[in-house]
Design a protein around this motif. Structure first.
Motif, mmCIF file in Angstrom:
data_model
loop_
_atom_site.group_PDB
_atom_site.id
_atom_site.type_symbol
_atom_site.label_atom_id
_atom_site.label_comp_id
_atom_site.label_asym_id
_atom_site.label_seq_id
_atom_site.Cartn_x
_atom_site.Cartn_y
_atom_site.Cartn_z
ATOM 1 N N PRO A 324 6.378 9.767 -4.800
ATOM 2 C CA PRO A 324 4.945 10.061 -4.878
ATOM 3 C C PRO A 324 4.155 8.904 -5.479
ATOM 4 O O PRO A 324 4.564 8.308 -6.467
ATOM 5 N N GLY A 325 3.025 8.591 -4.848
ATOM 6 C CA GLY A 325 2.188 7.511 -5.323
ATOM 7 C C GLY A 325 2.598 6.142 -4.825
ATOM 8 O O GLY A 325 1.870 5.164 -5.040
ATOM 9 N N ARG A 326 3.755 6.060 -4.156
ATOM 10 C CA ARG A 326 4.248 4.761 -3.664
ATOM 11 C C ARG A 326 4.534 4.790 -2.169
ATOM 12 O O ARG A 326 5.157 3.889 -1.649
ATOM 13 N N ILE A 327 4.102 5.857 -1.494
ATOM 14 C CA ILE A 327 4.397 5.972 -0.071
ATOM 15 C C ILE A 327 3.480 5.048 0.733
ATOM 16 O O ILE A 327 2.485 4.516 0.226
ATOM 17 N N ALA A 328 3.805 4.881 2.016
ATOM 18 C CA ALA A 328 3.070 3.953 2.874
ATOM 19 C C ALA A 328 1.589 4.310 2.958
ATOM 20 O O ALA A 328 0.723 3.422 2.928
ATOM 21 N N ALA A 329 1.268 5.593 3.084
ATOM 22 C CA ALA A 329 -0.135 5.992 3.191
ATOM 23 C C ALA A 329 -0.909 5.617 1.929
ATOM 24 O O ALA A 329 -2.078 5.201 1.995
ATOM 25 N N ASP A 330 -0.273 5.747 0.770
ATOM 26 C CA ASP A 330 -0.922 5.333 -0.479
ATOM 27 C C ASP A 330 -1.159 3.826 -0.493
ATOM 28 O O ASP A 330 -2.207 3.348 -0.942
ATOM 29 N N ALA A 331 -0.171 3.084 -0.015
ATOM 30 C CA ALA A 331 -0.302 1.630 0.024
ATOM 31 C C ALA A 331 -1.423 1.206 0.963
ATOM 32 O O ALA A 331 -2.198 0.289 0.653
ATOM 33 N N GLU A 332 -1.527 1.880 2.105
ATOM 34 C CA GLU A 332 -2.592 1.556 3.058
ATOM 35 C C GLU A 332 -3.962 1.770 2.426
ATOM 36 O O GLU A 332 -4.870 0.934 2.566
ATOM 37 N N THR A 333 -4.113 2.881 1.719
ATOM 38 C CA THR A 333 -5.378 3.172 1.042
ATOM 39 C C THR A 333 -5.665 2.163 -0.065
ATOM 40 O O THR A 333 -6.803 1.694 -0.231
ATOM 41 N N PHE A 334 -4.636 1.809 -0.825
ATOM 42 C CA PHE A 334 -4.771 0.845 -1.923
ATOM 43 C C PHE A 334 -5.207 -0.511 -1.382
ATOM 44 O O PHE A 334 -6.129 -1.149 -1.932
ATOM 45 N N LEU A 335 -4.569 -0.960 -0.329
ATOM 46 C CA LEU A 335 -4.925 -2.250 0.268
ATOM 47 C C LEU A 335 -6.340 -2.222 0.835
ATOM 48 O O LEU A 335 -7.103 -3.191 0.698
ATOM 49 N N ALA A 336 -6.692 -1.121 1.472
ATOM 50 C CA ALA A 336 -8.033 -1.020 2.068
ATOM 51 C C ALA A 336 -9.111 -1.116 0.997
ATOM 52 O O ALA A 336 -10.170 -1.725 1.218
ATOM 53 N N ALA A 337 -8.853 -0.545 -0.167
ATOM 54 C CA ALA A 337 -9.827 -0.617 -1.260
ATOM 55 C C ALA A 337 -10.045 -2.045 -1.715
ATOM 56 O O ALA A 337 -11.094 -2.370 -2.284
ATOM 57 N N ARG A 338 -9.059 -2.895 -1.466
ATOM 58 C CA ARG A 338 -9.192 -4.315 -1.800
ATOM 59 C C ARG A 338 -9.647 -5.138 -0.593
ATOM 60 O O ARG A 338 -9.573 -6.378 -0.604
ATOM 61 N N GLY A 339 -10.058 -4.458 0.460
ATOM 62 C CA GLY A 339 -10.578 -5.160 1.625
ATOM 63 C C GLY A 339 -9.519 -5.671 2.573
ATOM 64 O O GLY A 339 -9.806 -6.529 3.406
ATOM 65 N N LEU A 340 -8.293 -5.149 2.489
ATOM 66 C CA LEU A 340 -7.189 -5.586 3.341
ATOM 67 C C LEU A 340 -6.788 -4.418 4.240
ATOM 68 O O LEU A 340 -6.177 -3.453 3.794
#
Length: 379
Positions: A324-340
């Motif tokens: 939890p908190g480290r899955i691919a969907a979380d990573a996609e959201t995290f990266l998007a928040a940084r403009g990636l």
């Protein structure tokens, strides 16, 4: 039975309605990679495997010049582009098929060869356009297992039966980036009945410098059941103009060109493609960038504890933990928040992965730094 009076109201709940043919409404429409993120003004799009350098300046100039003839229909045969491809790849012009991207060519092949009840075979992670075209023609789609994210020739052959008409292989593959060498392609072809068409999708072929690799053109010169496709969307950076091409046996190219729409490639697209094909300097810069940063990304992301599938394309496929908190969907959201902006590939049966296009140096370093933070290993 008493007839209803002429002025009786029509029961709209039971009236006949136009009905799509069986299977159409069961097709899952293709979902492209995201292009933006909420609250981010100028995101870096690493979700669609576009050429991060843009396109050849010669192609851009050809596009601008083509704007002088917008009032006229394009050359329906794409004669100039056909000649340029013929000279560049040493192929017979009459055996070429031009398409609105290679997606249209896949759809046309399915249209030409499939009757209801026929089937196509592809890898379990194969490009979605193959299956869409088959199902649109009431064909069955058979998926062969891909151990280690790689096409398995025996698994592919095991899915072939008397109703198989087409076998699709993306080589290198999308979204995995893996490939199989010439020996395996030859073995697959040799194992197919002569009536089955082997389609070799070379959208990413130019990025593969492995000495065992072939895009299949040499095999297709003499075979009567191999079709090789290429696109101007990736290496050449002309994704917006939608130009793809195929080299096929004459009998197949003639059949496809009978049902192909007459003006399926635009004047601007044809002109830009001709110019792009001649700009070897831009092609070399594009390839050099991928050759430099693809292994760097693979090594750096691996150092964060992430699994990276070995890639021969202009992207990498990254596997994330199940915690939890480290899955691919979380990573996609995290990266998007940084403009990636990256590509979730759950629709391909890979819910624990993201596909990330190789970008410029600053983009690649930003991805690694962001994922270091995400994984909790920064500093």
């Amino acid at each position: 039975m008493t007839a209803a009076p002429d002025d009786a109201p029509i029961d709209r709940s039971t009236a006949d309605r136009p009905t799509p043919k069986p299977g159409i409404l069961g097709i899952h429409a293709y979902v492209p990679g995201k292009a933006g993120a909420a609250g981010v003004v100028a995101p870096v799009k690493l979700s669609a495997n576009e050429n991060i350098l843009g396109c050849s300046p010669l192609a851009r100039q050809a596009f601008v010049e083509a704007s002088e003839t917008l009032g006229a229909y394009p050359d329906g045969r794409a004669g100039g582009l056909r000649t340029a491809l013929s000279e560049h790849y040493r192929v017979e012009p009459e055996r070429l098929i031009l398409g609105c991207g290679t997606d249209e060519i896949f759809a046309l092949l399915n249209q030409v060869f499939l009757e209801p009840g026929d089937n196509i075979v592809q890898g379990e992670f194969g490009f979605g356009a193959y299956a869409i075209g088959a199902r649109a023609n009431q064909g069955e789609v058979r998926f062969a297992a891909e151990p280690n994210y790689r096409i398995d020739v025996d698994a592919m052959l095991g899915q072939v039966d008397e109703r198989t008409r087409l076998v699709f292989i993306a080589n290198p593959a999308n979204p995995t980036g893996t490939f199989i060498g010439e020996a395996e392609i030859r073995r697959l072809h040799a194992g197919l009945p002569p009536s089955v068409v082997l389609v070799l999708d070379g959208a990413y072929a130019e990025f593969n410098s492995d000495p065992t690799f072939t895009d299949g053109l040499d095999l297709a010169r003499e075979a009567e059941n191999i079709v090789v496709t290429h696109t101007f969307s990736k290496l050449h950076g002309l994704a917006a103009l939608r130009v793809g091409w195929a080299y096929a046996p004459l009998a197949i190219s003639e059949a496809v060109n009978r049902v192909r729409l007459p003006f399926n490639t635009s004047t601007a697209g044809q002109a830009a493609a001709i110019a792009a094909l001649a700009d070897t300097e831009f092609q070399q810069r594009s390839l050099a960038l991928v050759e430099q940063w693809r292994p760097w990304l693979t090594q750096q992301l691996g150092g964060l504890g992430l699994e990276v599938v070995p890639s021969a394309a202009n992207f990498v496929l990254v596997e994330f933990p199940r915690s939890p908190g480290r899955i691919a969907a979380d990573a996609e959201t995290f990266l998007a928040a940084r403009g990636l902006i990256t590509r979730g590939v759950g629709g391909y049966g890979l819910p624990h992965h993201l596909r990330i296009t190789v970008g410029l140096e600053a983009h690649n370093r930003a991805v690694v730094d962001a994922l270091a933070d995400f994984m909790g290993t920064a500093g």
